[in-house]
Structures are given as structure tokens and as C-alpha cells.
Enzyme design. Structure first.
Site, mmCIF file in Angstrom:
data_model
loop_
_atom_site.group_PDB
_atom_site.id
_atom_site.type_symbol
_atom_site.label_atom_id
_atom_site.label_comp_id
_atom_site.label_asym_id
_atom_site.label_seq_id
_atom_site.Cartn_x
_atom_site.Cartn_y
_atom_site.Cartn_z
ATOM 1 C CD GLU A 104 -2.944 -1.279 2.209
ATOM 2 O OE1 GLU A 104 -2.877 -0.475 3.154
ATOM 3 O OE2 GLU A 104 -3.850 -2.126 2.108
ATOM 4 C CG ASN A 120 -0.423 -6.867 -1.745
ATOM 5 O OD1 ASN A 120 -0.915 -7.476 -2.695
ATOM 6 N ND2 ASN A 120 -1.016 -6.791 -0.556
ATOM 7 C CG HIS A 157 -9.755 -5.760 -0.227
ATOM 8 N ND1 HIS A 157 -10.087 -6.933 0.437
ATOM 9 C CD2 HIS A 157 -8.465 -5.508 0.082
ATOM 10 C CE1 HIS A 157 -9.033 -7.349 1.134
ATOM 11 N NE2 HIS A 157 -8.037 -6.516 0.914
ATOM 12 C CD GLU A 199 -4.587 -7.896 1.048
ATOM 13 O OE1 GLU A 199 -5.480 -7.193 1.546
ATOM 14 O OE2 GLU A 199 -3.361 -7.682 1.226
ATOM 15 C CG ASP A 223 -12.798 -8.818 0.428
ATOM 16 O OD1 ASP A 223 -12.701 -7.825 -0.323
ATOM 17 O OD2 ASP A 223 -12.353 -8.821 1.592
HETATM 18 C C1 XIL Z 1 -6.755 -6.627 7.541
HETATM 19 C C2 XIL Z 1 -7.161 -7.858 8.354
HETATM 20 O O1 XIL Z 1 -8.024 -8.649 7.569
HETATM 21 C C3 XIL Z 1 -7.849 -7.429 9.615
HETATM 22 O O2 XIL Z 1 -8.095 -8.544 10.455
HETATM 23 C C4 XIL Z 1 -7.002 -6.396 10.359
HETATM 24 O O3 XIL Z 1 -7.708 -5.935 11.473
HETATM 25 C C5 XIL Z 1 -6.644 -5.247 9.468
HETATM 26 O O4 XIL Z 1 -5.988 -5.735 8.299
HETATM 27 N N1 XIL Z 1 -5.054 -4.713 3.121
HETATM 28 C C6 XIL Z 1 -4.090 -5.548 3.613
HETATM 29 C C7 XIL Z 1 -4.431 -6.499 4.698
HETATM 30 O O5 XIL Z 1 -2.977 -5.586 3.072
HETATM 31 O O6 XIL Z 1 -3.347 -6.747 5.543
HETATM 32 C C8 XIL Z 1 -5.604 -6.020 5.507
HETATM 33 O O7 XIL Z 1 -5.972 -7.046 6.444
HETATM 34 C C9 XIL Z 1 -6.754 -5.671 4.610
HETATM 35 C C10 XIL Z 1 -6.371 -4.581 3.641
#
Ligand code: XIL
Length: 499
Positions: A137, A197, A237, A268, A270
Site C-alpha cells: 500500500e 502489493n 477488495h 486479498e 473479496d
Molecule cells: C486486515 C485484516 O483482515 C484485519 O483482520 C485487520 O484488522 C486489518 O488488516 N489490506 C491488507 C491487509 O494488506 O493486511 C488487511 O488485512 C486488509 C487490507
């Protein structure tokens, strides 16, 4: 179906293969991993049954692992996950080394301290981690295309004021963290690949067709630091934020990163199931299908990870964005699960065996031509974890052992008017301390960019020599470099000489 244009690039003929019944088996057959984010208290049987890759959802983040001086602490949760992955034949994506969020004791640390932590973390698990997210990020929200202005990016310095951090006088936490990580991997002889990432970088455009400036900024970073970066993670996401939609150019964006020679992962995944306030498509299952298909259609898209098992246990439970309902080890498959399994079972549409170097680009494979009965063309056995590199569109063209202590082989990923060549340099019976690979490019071919090697010229006969960190190759081991160019790259016969 055959795409004719001087070359066969797609094959989807043959009898339907028996459908696999788990995500991991279907994915392995198609030549990619299908993984899940998990925590040590959620290692239910489903994890090893359905998935062949595991990402620690939280326990490998600096707020768990790092001391303020860059040492390691609280490694037991990470160990539990890594061991679970090993005993279930799963790859691990380490997540994550340098991040403004969940930074814990590293918040505000210097580059030197970050480097210490990077070294400790990579060395702790070595090749047990197939991929590490080195930088997470790095870019700002709201499609500005800029770096974040939060630590660690406040350490960045644009020395000549030209608006980027790519010049040799600039300070860049991304560059410096990757250089450090690459050194540690090389020194340890690890197979670990190093990834960057981010989110909202998935499409070429965002809502309304606006160019995705954040994706473009990430692309520039990967292009400039290609010699240190092995893989790119698209968090994915997907939700109703205008910059977080599933755009129709997702596949094209994955392809352009892949064309730089890196692997791409959906890291990641969803997908919000509430479509009332967005234009992400025609239902969650169909949206999952689109994302999986976009990855399958790009040979170097080598893995997909969903961010959790079930909706209720998700970090964004209100979006009901995952593949299962239920919880605490008792799960029910959703329509999205069935769609993903079905799409994986269709396999890739990119041929592994018949793509000549002058083939049509894989990015031109229309998504609408997805066959319903294709034979997956890469035959990773279902019981094995796929290797971390699945070059389904590349053709090793030669391997020429020489008396000089090394051999070299090339794989070419080509499209009309351009190519990326990956070269593997393998040491013979003794360790070598330097190497030179000579290649003659066909007339009209020009090298525009190379990584992990110095080059003597851009056309004709080109000598590629090692850079500082990859000259030493232990007996029987290999290192890789690559280059990108315009024109065609047929008939390459590399000759390797060790020094
Ligand atoms: C999130 C986890 O899913 C949560 O449990 C935690 O509280 C916060 O982080 N981007 C990322 C992940 O790179 O590490 C994050 O994961 C979600 C967004």
C-alpha cells in the site's frame, strides 16, 4: 477454437476433463495456486482441503513481529501458520514487511531499521516463504497516482524535483526496501520471490472510464525497479467505491504487468455482494467468475487468494464478500464458490505448448471466448502444490551447456511487435563467481529494458553480464535475468561463459 493469424495461440479443443471438486485441485490443474488468508485460531480442516496457499491475515505484520530495532518477536503464530502450510502442501505468501499501517514498533523507523527487520524476517523462514509482500500500500487513495505522505513515504526525497523518485540521487523507501530484500534472498540462496502489493490498482480504468492513475503509478514503480521486484499483488477488495470496481479492463491491466516479466497475484480477494450502490456487475458469483477468468487468461497470473474463509469471519463481514457462509469450522458453500470452482475447472485458454514466439498477444484473447469444455493446458498434478512460476505462454528455446562452467536457457513471452525474454543461468559442477551470456537478436529486434544483468548493446549480438548481487551461483543452482524489447525474438541461442 483456433486463433489463426500466422500462429496458434489458443487451444480449447478436446474432451472435457473430469471436473475437480476442490478449489486447490482445480487451480493446480490450471497451473496456479488458490489460497486463503488465515489466522492460527482458524486452521480448520477446510483450509488444507480447499486451498493450496496460505497468507497470514495478521500474524506476519510488523505490529506482531517487529521490535523497535528491527528484531523479531512473537513469531509463534507465524510459525504455526508456516508449519500448517508445509504439512498441508501449501505455499506461503508472507505478508508484509514495509507498511504504513499495523507498523507497531516500526512506526517512524529509519530505512536502516527497516532493512534490519527485512533481513531478520526473510532469514527467519527462508524458502518456506514462497512470496513475501515487501512493500504494501505505497500509494495514496482517491486515484491521485501519488505516493502516500504517511511514514515510511515521508522518508522519500525527490532530489532533483522532477516529480518522481526514480533518479539515482533520490531516496525511495520502495527501492531501498526491495534492494535490501533482494540482497537477503540472494545471500541466503532462497527461492523466495519479492512482491509489491496494493489495492485500487486492478483495472486500467476506474468507474466512469477514468484512467486508473494509481495503477499507472504502480506500473511505473514495477517497470523502474523490475530487477528487484518479482511479483505484483492486486489486493482486489472489490466494492462500491468508484475506484474499487471490477472494470472490464481488469485482464488487460494484469497482462501489462505480466508483460514486464513479473508474476501477478490476486492477493486479498473479496467482492461486496451489495450491488445497490455500484456498477460492479451482475451478481457476486458472476463477479467472482470474471475475476478468476481474467487471471486464468494471463499466463503469468499465477495465484488467487481470498481474504478469509467465510463472510461472518471476514474483516468486512457486512459486505458478505467471501465464498462460504457459516463459521467456527462449519462452513457452507455459496453460489460464488461454485462459480469459482467451475471457472477454475475450465482452465486457462493460453496454450502451453504451441505458442510460437511470433504469436498473437495473450491479452487479445477475448474473454467472451472462454470455452466451456477446455482441457487445462498446463498439467500440474492435482496433488502437488504448483511451482511458484507458471510460464504458460513461454517456450524454452534452448539450453546450451558450455565448457565454461555454466549453461543458459531462455523462455520467450511474445506478442505482435514485442517480447519479454527470461534467461536462466545455471552453474555446472562448480560454483561460479560471474557469468556472461551472449545472444544474437534477429534483425529489427531492440532491447528496451533489462533487469538483473548489464548489457553491452541493444541489438545484434548482445553480451549480458551479472550485476553485483547475482554473479555468484552455487554449483547446480541458477539465477535469472530478463529483458524486454520490440520486434521479434525468435531463434535465440544463448551461450554462457563463467568467469
Ligand atoms: C486486515 C485484516 O483482515 C484485519 O483482520 C485487520 O484488522 C486489518 O488488516 N489490506 C491488507 C491487509 O494488506 O493486511 C488487511 O488485512 C486488509 C487490507
Amino acid at each position: 477454437m483456433l486463433v489463426v493469424g500466422g500462429a496458434v495461440a489458443v487451444q480449447s479443443i478436446g474432451p472435457a476433463a473430469a471436473a475437480e471438486t476442490t478449489l486447490r485441485a482445480a487451480a493446480a490443474k490450471a497451473g496456479l495456486f488458490f489460497g486463503v488468508a488465515a489466522s492460527p485460531n482458524r486452521l480448520y480442516p477446510i483450509v488444507g482441503q480447499e486451498f493450496n496457499q496460505l497468507t497470514p491475515e495478521n500474524v506476519m505484520k510488523p505490529d506482531t513481529l517487529a521490535t523497535s530495532s528491527g528484531g523479531l518477536q512473537n513469531t509463534s503464530g507465524a510459525d504455526t501458520l508456516v508449519n500448517h502450510a508445509q504439512s498441508n502442501n501449501m505455499l506461503v505468501r508472507g505478508h508484509t514487511l514495509v507498511w504504513h499501517s499495523q507498523a507497531g514498533a516500526l512506526q517512524g523507523a529509519s530505512q536502516a531499521t527497516l532493512n534490519t527487520f527485512i533481513g531478520n524476517a526473510i532469514n527467519r523462514w527462508g524458502s518456506k516463504i514462497a512470496y513475501w509482500d515487501v512493500v504494501n500500500e505505497a500509494l495514496e487513495d482517491n486515484n491521485t497516482g501519488r505516493r502516500r505522505n504517511q511514514w515510511p513515504h515521508t522518508m522519500n526525497r525527490d532530489a532533483n524535483g522532477d516529480g518522481d523518485y526514480f533518479d539515482s540521487g533520490d531516496t525511495d523507501v520502495i527501492r531501498d526496501s526491495f534492494i535490501r530484500a533482494k540482497q537477503v534472498v540472494q545471500a541466503g540462496g532462497f527461492t523466495t520471490k519479492l512482491c509489491i502489493n496494493d489495492y485500487d490498482v486492478e483495472g486500467l480504468t476506474v468507474q466512469g472510464g477514468t484512467p486508473n492513475r494509481k495503477a499507472n503509478a504502480l506500473y511505473d514503480i514495477v517497470r523502474n525497479y523490475r530487477q528487484y521486484i518479482d511479483c505484483v499483488g492486486f489486493q482486489s477488495h472489490f466494492n462500491d467505491n468508484p475506484n474499487s470496481i471490477i472494470s472490464s479492463d481488469l485482464q488487460a491491466n494484469i497482462q501489462r504487468f505480466a508483460d514486464l516479466g513479473v508474476e501477478v497475484h490476486i492477493t486479498e480477494l473479496d467482492i461486496d455482494d451489495d450491488l445497490s450502490n455500484n456498477d460492479i456487475g451482475s451478481g457476486q458469483a458472476e463477479n467472482y467468475r470474471k475475476v478468476v477468468r481474467a487471471c486464468l487468461n494471463v499466463a503469468k497470473c499465477t495465484g488467487i487468494t481470498v481474504w478469509g474463509i467465510s463472510d461472518s469471519e471476514s474483516w468486512r463481514s457486512s459486505e458478505r464478500g467471501l465464498l462460504f457462509t457459516g463459521g467456527n469450522g462449519s462452513y457452507q458453500k455459496k453460489a460464488a464458490y461454485t462459480a469459482v470452482l467451475d471457472e477454475l475447472n475450465k482452465g486457462r485458454t493460453v496454450s502451453t505448448s504451441s505458442v510460437p514466439t511470433s504469436s498473437v498477444p495473450t491479452s487479445s484473447v477475448p474473454t467472451s471466448s472462454v470455452p466451456t469444455s477446455s482441457v487445462p493446458t498446463s498439467s500440474v498434478p492435482t496433488s502437488s502444490v504448483p511451482t511458484s512460476s507458471v510460464p504458460t505462454s513461454s517456450v524454452p528455446t534452448s539450453s546450451v551447456p558450455t565448457g565454461g562452467g555454466c549453461s543458459a536457457s531462455v523462455s520467450v513471452n511474445a506478442w505482435t511487435g514485442g517480447f519479454v525474454v527470461s534467461v536462466r543461468v545455471t552453474a555446472g559442477a562448480s560454483t561460479i563467481n560471474g557469468w556472461n551470456v551472449r545472444l544474437t537478436l534477429p534483425s529489427g529486434a531492440t532491447v528496451t529494458n533489462a533487469w538483473s544483468a548489464n548489457r553491452s548493446a541493444n541489438s545484434g549480438t548482445v553480451q549480458f553480464t551479472n550485476v553485483s548481487y547475482n554473479g555468484r551461483v552455487n554449483a547446480g543452482q541458477y539465477t535469472e535475468f530478463g529483458f524486454q524489447g520490440t520486434g521479434t525474438a525468435t531463434g535465440l541461442t544463448p551461450v554462457c561463459t563463467a568467469s
